[in-house]
Design an enzyme around this catalytic site. Structure first.
Site, short mmCIF file in Angstrom:
data_model
loop_
_atom_site.label_atom_id
_atom_site.label_comp_id
_atom_site.label_asym_id
_atom_site.label_seq_id
_atom_site.Cartn_x
_atom_site.Cartn_y
_atom_site.Cartn_z
N GLU A 31 -1.76 -16.08 -10.62
CA GLU A 31 -0.69 -15.32 -11.26
C GLU A 31 0.70 -15.83 -10.88
O GLU A 31 1.66 -15.61 -11.62
CB GLU A 31 -0.83 -13.84 -10.90
CG GLU A 31 -2.12 -13.24 -11.46
CD GLU A 31 -2.20 -11.72 -11.26
OE1 GLU A 31 -1.22 -11.12 -10.77
OE2 GLU A 31 -3.24 -11.14 -11.62
N CYS A 86 -6.41 -4.60 -8.17
CA CYS A 86 -6.15 -4.21 -6.78
C CYS A 86 -5.75 -5.41 -5.93
O CYS A 86 -5.21 -5.23 -4.83
CB CYS A 86 -7.36 -3.49 -6.19
SG CYS A 86 -8.90 -4.43 -6.27
N TYR A 89 0.83 -1.20 0.00
CA TYR A 89 0.00 0.00 0.00
C TYR A 89 0.87 1.25 0.00
O TYR A 89 0.54 2.25 -0.66
CB TYR A 89 -0.94 -0.01 1.21
CG TYR A 89 -1.98 -1.09 1.15
CD1 TYR A 89 -3.16 -0.92 0.43
CD2 TYR A 89 -1.81 -2.30 1.82
CE1 TYR A 89 -4.13 -1.90 0.37
CE2 TYR A 89 -2.77 -3.31 1.77
CZ TYR A 89 -3.93 -3.10 1.03
OH TYR A 89 -4.89 -4.09 0.97
N ASN A 94 -12.68 -0.19 -5.45
CA ASN A 94 -12.35 -0.31 -6.86
C ASN A 94 -13.56 -0.85 -7.63
O ASN A 94 -14.00 -1.98 -7.38
CB ASN A 94 -11.16 -1.26 -7.02
CG ASN A 94 -10.80 -1.55 -8.47
OD1 ASN A 94 -11.29 -0.90 -9.39
ND2 ASN A 94 -9.94 -2.53 -8.67
#
Length: 202
Positions: free
Chosen positions: A200, A173, A142, A165
């Site tokens: 990912e 995000c 952050y 978001n």
């Protein structure tokens, strides 16, 4: 008193006719899109993190919503914010749906559909514009995002921007974590964030 419909019209409206309502809806959606009468088009897609609501304006994809947000409530909020002419129109969101399928299959690492950021302003918008720059498979804290967005001390504001978001997954995000490496919060819930980061990392 009853009104007799012409035979051909009655046949065309026969609820037993296969796909009649679907065809009528598709014609209505196509006509509304051609005449620029839609404020918001939407569809839902299945995903490994549950059903996702996709919504778009003429400018681009404006909302991706998780099931736990209550899709009906999200559509009502979009009608309140963007206009009341909201209609299910899957074909308008074919590209976004296809790219999400590719992303969840592991063959797409970024999205290139037009985006409409009209639901975000100010510093939150600056945060959202930075998020796609975080590479696939990587994370930033952050604090790092606050610095990149131009306000190094606004760490909590970054958390708020991520929590609100309007375009999760597409605007990633989920790649923002705490400085100690722990996940932090996520609009779709901790399991969804864990699933996306694991995808990912694979």
């Amino acid at each position: 008193m009853t009104t007799q419909l012409p035979a051909e019209l009655g046949a065309s409206l026969d609820p037993a006719g296969p796909g009649t309502l679907e065809r009528l809806h598709a014609r209505l959606a196509a006509a509304a899109a051609e005449q620029h009468l839609l404020d918001v088009a939407y569809r839902t897609v299945d995903s490994p993190i549950g059903p996702l609501l996709l919504a778009a304006t003429e400018r681009g994809l404006v909302r991706v919503a998780f099931a736990l947000e209550d899709h009906d409530a999200v559509l009502q909020a979009l009608a309140d914010r963007l206009g009341p002419r909201v209609l299910e129109n899957p074909s308008r969101l074919d590209a976004a749906a296809r790219q999400l399928d590719e992303y969840f299959a592991g063959s797409r690492h970024s999205f290139d559909v037009p985006l409409d950021f009209s639901l975000s302003r100010g510093f939150r918008l600056s945060v959202l514009e930075h998020l796609p720059q975080i590479p696939y498979g990587s994370t930033e804290s952050y604090a790092q995002v606050a610095l990149a967005a131009g306000s190094p001390k606004a760490v909590r504001a970054v958390g708020s921007a991520c929590a609100t978001n309007p375009l999760p997954v597409v605007v990633p995000c989920h790649r923002v974590v705490r400085s100690d490496g722990s996940f932090g919060g996520y609009l779709g819930g901790p399991d969804a964030k864990r699933t996306l980061l694991a995808l990912e990392a694979a």
